[in-house]
Design a protein around this motif. Structure first.
Motif, PDB file in Angstrom:
ATOM      1  N   CYS A 232       0.837  -1.056   0.124  1.00 13.77           N
ATOM      2  CA  CYS A 232      -0.080   0.051   0.051  1.00 13.77           C
ATOM      3  C   CYS A 232       0.817   1.249   0.065  1.00 13.77           C
ATOM      4  CB  CYS A 232      -0.848   0.039   1.242  1.00 13.77           C
ATOM      5  SG  CYS A 232      -2.231   1.425   1.345  1.00 13.77           S
ATOM      6  N   SER A 233       0.567   2.139  -0.919  1.00 12.84           N
ATOM      7  CA  SER A 233       1.354   3.474  -0.875  1.00 12.84           C
ATOM      8  C   SER A 233       0.736   4.558  -0.617  1.00 12.84           C
ATOM      9  CB  SER A 233       1.965   3.522  -2.455  1.00 12.84           C
ATOM     10  OG  SER A 233       2.887   2.586  -2.733  1.00 12.84           O
TER      11      SER A 233
ATOM     12  N   LEU B 259       4.946  10.588  -3.188  1.00 16.32           N
ATOM     13  CA  LEU B 259       4.781   9.463  -2.302  1.00 16.32           C
ATOM     14  C   LEU B 259       5.601   9.779  -0.981  1.00 16.32           C
ATOM     15  CD1 LEU B 259       4.723   6.341  -2.208  1.00 16.32           C
ATOM     16  CD2 LEU B 259       7.151   5.975  -2.802  1.00 16.32           C
TER      17      LEU B 259
ATOM     18  N   THR C 248       5.065   7.342   1.789  1.00 21.68           N
ATOM     19  CA  THR C 248       5.639   6.176   2.403  1.00 21.68           C
ATOM     20  C   THR C 248       4.905   4.986   1.539  1.00 21.68           C
ATOM     21  OG1 THR C 248       6.158   5.038   4.314  1.00 21.68           O
ATOM     22  CG2 THR C 248       3.870   6.092   4.429  1.00 21.68           C
ATOM     23  N   THR C 249       5.550   3.793   1.872  1.00 24.13           N
ATOM     24  CA  THR C 249       4.767   2.526   1.453  1.00 24.13           C
ATOM     25  C   THR C 249       4.908   1.594   2.505  1.00 24.13           C
ATOM     26  OG1 THR C 249       5.861   3.037  -1.012  1.00 24.13           O
ATOM     27  CG2 THR C 249       5.093   0.712  -0.215  1.00 24.13           C
TER      28      THR C 249
ATOM     29  N   ASP D  64       4.508  -2.720   3.239  1.00 28.56           N
ATOM     30  CA  ASP D  64       4.085  -3.815   2.653  1.00 28.56           C
ATOM     31  C   ASP D  64       3.306  -4.966   3.536  1.00 28.56           C
ATOM     32  OD1 ASP D  64       6.249  -3.342   0.550  1.00 28.56           O
ATOM     33  OD2 ASP D  64       7.758  -3.755   1.883  1.00 28.56           O
TER      34      ASP D  64
END
Length: 77
Positions: free
Chosen positions: A2-3, A15, A17-18, A20
């Protein structure tokens, strides 16, 4: 995965953060997972992009069928 993307104008996003997934693709149990991210920024718009697995693999009982993501709640504090 999920970004989290942020924008002040709703057009240009960057962006932030990402996050996992913590669930193994071969884990077939029905379960939920929180995708939590501290953005630590002031912004007007937040966009979430969740990437699904794609077609289910050969070993899955529903091989070739599409995979799904279900989102129940999105909370912004």
């Amino acid at each position: 995965m999920c970004s989290f993307l942020v924008s002040d104008d709703g057009i240009n996003y960057k962006l932030a953060t990402t996050v996992d997934t913590k669930v193994d693709v071969k884990d077939l149990k029905v379960q939920t997972q929180d995708f939590t991210a501290g953005l630590n920024t002031n912004t007007r718009y937040i966009k979430l992009i969740a990437k699904q697995y794609g077609p289910l693999p050969e070993w899955h009982e529903s091989k070739g069928a599409p995979s799904y993501i279900f989102a129940d709640e999105i909370v912004v504090e």
